[in-house]
Design an enzyme around this catalytic site. Structure first.
Site, mmCIF file in Angstrom:
data_model
loop_
_atom_site.group_PDB
_atom_site.id
_atom_site.type_symbol
_atom_site.label_atom_id
_atom_site.label_comp_id
_atom_site.label_asym_id
_atom_site.label_seq_id
_atom_site.Cartn_x
_atom_site.Cartn_y
_atom_site.Cartn_z
ATOM 1 N N ASN A 24 0.832 -1.195 0.000
ATOM 2 C CA ASN A 24 0.000 0.000 0.000
ATOM 3 C C ASN A 24 0.870 1.251 0.000
ATOM 4 O O ASN A 24 1.967 1.262 0.545
ATOM 5 C CB ASN A 24 -0.967 0.010 1.194
ATOM 6 C CG ASN A 24 -0.409 0.724 2.400
ATOM 7 O OD1 ASN A 24 -0.423 1.957 2.484
ATOM 8 N ND2 ASN A 24 0.117 -0.055 3.351
ATOM 9 N N PHE B 45 -1.484 8.147 4.537
ATOM 10 C CA PHE B 45 -2.232 8.788 5.634
ATOM 11 C C PHE B 45 -3.495 9.499 5.132
ATOM 12 O O PHE B 45 -3.802 10.621 5.544
ATOM 13 C CB PHE B 45 -1.352 9.799 6.383
ATOM 14 C CG PHE B 45 -0.252 9.220 7.227
ATOM 15 C CD1 PHE B 45 -0.172 7.864 7.488
ATOM 16 C CD2 PHE B 45 0.712 10.059 7.776
ATOM 17 C CE1 PHE B 45 0.849 7.347 8.280
ATOM 18 C CE2 PHE B 45 1.739 9.552 8.579
ATOM 19 C CZ PHE B 45 1.805 8.191 8.821
ATOM 20 N N SER C 57 5.854 5.165 8.578
ATOM 21 C CA SER C 57 5.194 4.881 7.305
ATOM 22 C C SER C 57 6.142 5.251 6.167
ATOM 23 O O SER C 57 6.739 6.326 6.172
ATOM 24 C CB SER C 57 3.902 5.687 7.164
ATOM 25 O OG SER C 57 3.406 5.581 5.846
ATOM 26 N N LYS D 286 6.055 3.942 16.886
ATOM 27 C CA LYS D 286 6.017 2.877 15.883
ATOM 28 C C LYS D 286 7.187 3.028 14.920
ATOM 29 O O LYS D 286 7.362 4.077 14.294
ATOM 30 C CB LYS D 286 4.693 2.904 15.113
ATOM 31 C CG LYS D 286 4.507 1.688 14.206
ATOM 32 C CD LYS D 286 3.071 1.575 13.720
ATOM 33 C CE LYS D 286 2.849 0.280 12.957
ATOM 34 N NZ LYS D 286 1.421 0.107 12.565
#
Length: 353
Positions: free
Chosen positions: A117, A121, A188, A230
């Site tokens: 993907n 966001f 991310s 994260k």
């Protein structure tokens, strides 16, 4: 009401996999949102495995949670709570609404039980996110330990990386009163330069400001909300050592390991393998477990670690615990295995100890 609710997942999956991945995702989430507060929710609710654990000052009802990314706008908290999770993490939310990257931006790799993907966001912004969180009713339910809610925060794509801390502080201010814990997403691969925040000086500066703001918010709201960070699986041992030291120095309460990977070693030659974005699912299991093990060695036995990446079975969930995670999260596994994976993973972890 979609086929996901009417039929066992093994029968619903071919229908969903016949759709574009993002369309299937939107259909599923819309169905959950419509049915979560109705009797139709009984069609997909499951008994939650009881396996409580104390972590970061919180009692997790069991050790299996939902990873951020599935419910970016916090629309389906109650529906997801009914699937048997011990905790649910929603977001990533950014201060302002943003559309994310151009479509198509999600790709299935069924041969590898994987997804790529590059959503970026995409979300409706902080105000809409908080309004949805406030509408959830899971905390009002009677009975066993209440499900825990994690709120995951990030930066807008248009915000220069040198101003990223401002976005994180805006989000932290907004979500703090409503969260059981907050996750700071700096990993991310789909927001330009975001992963640069994992570097030594940038991470130190970011977490210093976040820790300072947390002290203010603790006094303001009369509660101390745990903070997790994260991180990515694409880190070497030296980088992990630096991150571990920085987490400890700024009194972070835990770490989420890991996000998606940029590596394509495990999917070379497969359709869509070279699409830009983060790879999730089975190919990430080993890399995620390596990072978890290195974090555990660097952080000691008591520092909370949420393990995520590649859980497709109960055995995979157990492997995360054995690598050093305290609790685990799933996302891509839900898409390939269905909601039954939640109960399978929770039972397997409980039985393994």
């Amino acid at each position: 009401m979609s086929l996901l609710q009417k039929l066992p997942y093994a029968l619903a999956r071919p229908f969903l996999f016949g759709l574009d991945p993002e369309t299937a995702h939107e259909l599923t989430m819309a169905s959950l949102a419509r049915t979560q507060h109705t009797p139709l929710a009984l069609a997909y609710c499951a008994d939650r495995v009881s396996d409580p654990v104390e972590l970061a000052g919180l009692t997790f009802p069991n050790r299996v949670g939902l990873a951020a990314g599935l419910d970016k706008n916090a629309r389906c908290i109650d529906g997801l709570a009914g699937l048997g999770f011990g905790f649910v993490e929603v977001g990533t939310v950014t201060p302002k609404a943003q559309p994310g990257n151009p479509k198509p931006r999600m790709f299935r790799l069924p041969q590898a039980n994987a997804l790529i993907n590059r959503l970026g966001f995409n979300n409706d912004g902080l105000d809409a996110f908080i309004a949805n969180v406030q509408q959830s009713t899971f905390r009002q339910r009677k009975g066993a330990s209440p499900l825990l809610l994690g709120l995951n925060i990030g930066k807008n794509a248009a915000t220069p990386i040198e101003n990223a801390v401002d976005d994180y502080l805006i989000c932290l201010d907004g979500v703090y009163p409503h969260a059981d814990y907050v996750t700071v997403n700096i990993s991310s691969p789909n927001t330009k330069n975001l992963r640069a925040l994992q570097s030594d000086e940038a991470l130190d500066a970011l977490l210093s400001r976040i820790a300072e703001r947390r002290e203010v918010l603790t006094k303001q709201h009369g509660k101390r909300v745990p903070l997790f960070v994260k991180i990515a699986p694409d880190l070497d041992e030296a980088q992990i050592e630096v991150i571990a030291a920085t987490l400890t120095r700024h009194a972070m309460d835990g770490v989420v390991a890991t996000n998606t990977t940029l590596s394509r070693d495990a999917v070379k030659g497969m359709p869509h393998a070279e699409e830009a974005g983060g790879l999730s699912g089975a190919p990430v299991l080993a890399a995620s477990n390596r990072v978890i093990a290195q974090l555990r060695a660097a952080l000691g036995k008591s520092f909370p670690i949420i393990g995520v990446g590649g859980i497709m079975s109960g055995a995979d969930a157990v492997s995360k615990i054995q690598a050093g995670a305290d609790v685990v999260q799933i996302y891509t596994g839900l898409i390939y295995q269905g909601p039954e994976l939640v109960t399978q993973a929770a039972f397997a972890i409980k039985k393994s100890r």
